[in-house]
Enzyme design. Structure first.
Site, short mmCIF file in Angstrom:
data_model
loop_
_atom_site.label_atom_id
_atom_site.label_comp_id
_atom_site.label_asym_id
_atom_site.label_seq_id
_atom_site.Cartn_x
_atom_site.Cartn_y
_atom_site.Cartn_z
N LYS A 1 22.67 51.28 -17.84
CA LYS A 1 23.73 50.26 -17.90
C LYS A 1 24.93 50.95 -18.56
CE LYS A 1 25.91 47.32 -19.77
NZ LYS A 1 27.39 47.42 -19.82
N GLU B 1 21.25 54.48 -31.54
CA GLU B 1 22.27 55.41 -32.07
C GLU B 1 23.51 54.56 -32.33
OE1 GLU B 1 22.16 58.43 -32.87
OE2 GLU B 1 20.81 59.56 -31.57
N CYS C 1 31.54 58.95 -32.60
CA CYS C 1 30.70 58.31 -33.62
C CYS C 1 30.67 59.17 -34.88
CB CYS C 1 29.31 58.06 -33.09
SG CYS C 1 28.60 59.52 -32.35
N GLU D 1 33.73 51.16 -39.91
CA GLU D 1 34.08 52.14 -38.87
C GLU D 1 35.47 51.80 -38.31
OE1 GLU D 1 31.84 52.13 -35.11
OE2 GLU D 1 31.46 54.24 -35.45
P1 NAD Z 1 29.29 48.43 -27.76
O1 NAD Z 1 28.17 48.18 -28.69
O2 NAD Z 1 30.34 47.41 -27.62
O3 NAD Z 1 28.76 48.68 -26.26
C1 NAD Z 1 27.82 49.68 -25.96
C2 NAD Z 1 27.07 49.28 -24.70
O4 NAD Z 1 26.29 48.13 -24.98
C3 NAD Z 1 27.96 48.92 -23.52
O5 NAD Z 1 27.38 49.39 -22.33
C4 NAD Z 1 27.94 47.39 -23.56
O6 NAD Z 1 28.19 46.79 -22.31
C5 NAD Z 1 26.52 47.13 -24.00
N1 NAD Z 1 26.31 45.82 -24.62
C6 NAD Z 1 27.22 45.01 -25.22
N2 NAD Z 1 26.62 43.88 -25.68
C7 NAD Z 1 25.30 43.99 -25.36
C8 NAD Z 1 24.17 43.15 -25.59
N3 NAD Z 1 24.28 41.97 -26.20
N4 NAD Z 1 22.96 43.57 -25.15
C9 NAD Z 1 22.83 44.77 -24.52
N5 NAD Z 1 23.87 45.60 -24.28
C10 NAD Z 1 25.09 45.22 -24.70
O7 NAD Z 1 29.90 49.85 -28.18
P2 NAD Z 1 31.17 50.59 -27.58
O8 NAD Z 1 32.40 49.93 -28.09
O9 NAD Z 1 31.00 50.76 -26.11
O10 NAD Z 1 31.04 52.04 -28.23
C11 NAD Z 1 31.57 52.39 -29.46
C12 NAD Z 1 30.49 52.37 -30.51
O11 NAD Z 1 29.47 53.30 -30.16
C13 NAD Z 1 30.99 52.82 -31.88
O12 NAD Z 1 30.47 51.97 -32.86
C14 NAD Z 1 30.40 54.22 -32.04
O13 NAD Z 1 30.21 54.65 -33.35
C15 NAD Z 1 29.11 54.08 -31.31
N6 NAD Z 1 28.63 55.40 -30.90
C16 NAD Z 1 27.53 55.92 -31.55
C17 NAD Z 1 27.07 57.19 -31.22
C18 NAD Z 1 25.85 57.77 -31.88
O14 NAD Z 1 25.28 58.72 -31.34
N7 NAD Z 1 25.40 57.28 -33.01
C19 NAD Z 1 27.73 57.93 -30.23
C20 NAD Z 1 28.84 57.37 -29.61
C21 NAD Z 1 29.27 56.09 -29.94
#
Ligand code: NAD
Length: 488
Positions: free
Chosen positions: A171, A245, A279, A378
């Site tokens: 997804k 993550e 991240c 963050e």
């Molecule tokens: P997000 O949590 O908004 O979305 C991530 C994914 O989850 C998307 O595909 C989204 O559609 C999906 N999603 C949203 N709501 C959901 C739900 N209720 N159930 C299942 N899936 C759902 O994050 P984002 O804004 O896309 O990404 C940025 C975040 O990702 C930042 O917080 C960043 O720190 C984190 N990040 C972490 C790492 C790591 O390795 N730790 C790496 C990159 C990014």
């Protein structure tokens, strides 16, 4: 419009609407994707489940060569993928080239690691017995990916999951789905139907049904803490393997012995790569109070020299943020810091010469402290907040004064300080003098609220294998410890 990829076919599925994909540098709509529904997840999971048994039983050489073929095709299509990635995510071409190289090598790495071994032999309690551990795939893995590294974070999940013998439903983020669909069309198309599926749509309508699905025992998720907590609240009672993550708030500590020019360049790279939307972005910088001015001045001078513009321009150092709401949140953090006494040493606003796109100037701040949102939550944008420390012990205390524990950086050549830093800082990755450089064999992941999952390395493969212990006695005979007790 680009279509979803389910059971080896491109389809609009059950979608009745589309989602538009925007270029964050120009605000232009570059394409659209189906707004998938829970029924599409249902079909993708069904396809992945049906092919799981034959995929897991495939000989390791054949599976390895299919994964090498994925890498080969990504390599062949590299130019087009980099171009698409730059359009949908916004960061500079050089950073996207690096991301695609990572995808190629991650598939190569796991193609080989996957056929290395799948368990171990134990010392048995008796000579007539044979004990061994088999590491086996779980089944269907749900891979939920964010927008900031749409392909790298996909590869870090999909390559080890497939190498371990699982099948996957991906997804992608609704903001950056085009590269994942491109891979489906050009790089996954030789895999048996159903082994890889890509369902597009919003988190609530496709991500959550994937998490809730009883036939998906593993959820590999990278994204925000809030979404991770929601996934945990659904998946934990179902006893799923949750590979989470999450966010970070990494610190860079500059030690007194550091060269100011080098430290400034390291800090700028760590804080501003992908416009601070990594991240493991450095979101807090700690400099020694004694002689601190030379570090602050060097950081400001270096950040001033960076060129902001669209990622497609080869002269660009820093591209736009992903969207308006992300920029608005970033601006709130800056405003909160300013209203609580922080000084803006450089930047602080939107660049005047760029009227379109979600750009923000890289912003260097001083006089910050841990009561400010910008030092606690963050920020995920191009900020460089600088705070002074008096002793190195205090620098470590400040680094650890954070709910997250993803990474931490030290700029120093002082062995005593380096040892103290990697011993005492609570973070999944410690970088000394070379921030944000990952290693295929080096586990990547967090501690505390950053989530405990690990990607890359052998540990990254084991995240997608469960352990079975086999106890085998060659002698089928009565045992002295069976009933009845008390026999002579
Ligand atoms: P997000 O949590 O908004 O979305 C991530 C994914 O989850 C998307 O595909 C989204 O559609 C999906 N999603 C949203 N709501 C959901 C739900 N209720 N159930 C299942 N899936 C759902 O994050 P984002 O804004 O896309 O990404 C940025 C975040 O990702 C930042 O917080 C960043 O720190 C984190 N990040 C972490 C790492 C790591 O390795 N730790 C790496 C990159 C990014």
């Amino acid at each position: 419009m680009k279509l979803m990829y389910i059971n080896g076919k491109f389809t609009n599925g059950h979608a009745t609407e589309e989602i538009q994909v925007q270029n964050p540098a120009t605000e232009e709509i570059i394409d659209s994707i189906p707004r998938g529904k829970p029924e599409d997840i249902q079909e993708a999971v069904q396809a992945a489940k049906s092919v799981f048994d034959s995929w897991r039983k495939m000989g390791s050489n054949e599976r390895a060569s299919l994964l090498h073929e994925v890498a080969g095709k990504v390599h062949e299509h590299k130019e087009k993928i980099v171009q698409l990635l730059t359009l949908e995510e916004g960061k500079p071409v050089a950073e996207n080239e690096e991301e695609v190289e990572w995808v190629i090598n991650t598939f190569r790495y796991y193609a080989e690691l996957g056929r290395h071994h799948r368990g171990s032999v134990l010392t048995s309690g008796e000579h007539s017995q044979f004990n061994f551990i088999i590491k086996e795939p779980y089944g269907v893995v749900g891979c939920i990916v964010p927008w900031n590294y749409p392909l790298l974070l996909l590869a870090w999940k999909v390559a080890p999951a497939l190498a371990a013998g699982n099948t996957v439903v991906i997804k992608p983020s609704e903001m950056t789905p085009l590269t994942a669909l491109y891979l489906a069309e050009h790089c996954f198309n030789h895999l048996p139907a159903g082994v890889v599926n890509v369902v597009t749509g919003y988190g609530l309508e496709t991500g959550e049904p994937l998490v809730k699905h009883p036939d998906v025992p593993v959820i590999a998720f990278t994204g925000s803490l809030a979404t991770g907590q929601k996934i945990a609240s659904i998946g934990a009672p179902m006893m799923k393997k949750l590979h989470l993550e999450l966010g970070g708030k990494d610190a860079t500590v500059i030690a007194e012995d550091a060269d100011p020019e080098i430290a400034a360049k390291a800090v700028a790279y760590a804080a501003l790569l992908n416009a601070g939307q990594v991240c493991t972005s450095t979101e807090r910088v700690y400099i020694p109070r004694r002689g601190g001015a030379k570090f602050t001045e060097a950081i400001v001078e270096h950040v001033k020299s960076l060129r902001i513009g669209p990622g497609t321009d080869s002269a660009t150092d820093m591209g736009p943020m992903i969207g308006d709401s992300y920029r608005a949140k970033f601006e709130k953090h800056i405003a909160d810091a300013k209203s609580n006494g922080a000084k803006v040493l450089f930047g602080g606003g939107r660049p005047k010469h760029l009227t379109k796109g979600f750009f923000h100037e890289p912003t260097v701040l001083s006089d910050v402290n841990h009561s400010m949102v910008i030092m606690r939550e963050e920020t995920f944008g191009p900020a460089v907040p600088i705070m002074e420390y008096t002793t190195f012990d205090e620098a470590i205390k400040l680094t650890n004064d954070c709910m997250f524990g993803l990474g931490a950086v030290l700029i120093s050549n002082d062995p005593k300080k380096i040892k103290q830093f990697f011993d005492d800082v609570k973070a999944g990755t410690i970088w000394i003098n070379d921030p944000l450089t990952d290693n295929y064999a080096g586990p990547f992941g967090g501690m505390k609220y950053s989530g405990g999952a690990r990607e890359l390395g052998e540990v990254g493969l084991d995240e997608f294998r469960e352990v079975k212990h086999v106890h085998w006695d060659f002698n089928m005979e009565d045992k002295s410890y069976w009933y009845p007790y008390g026999r002579e």
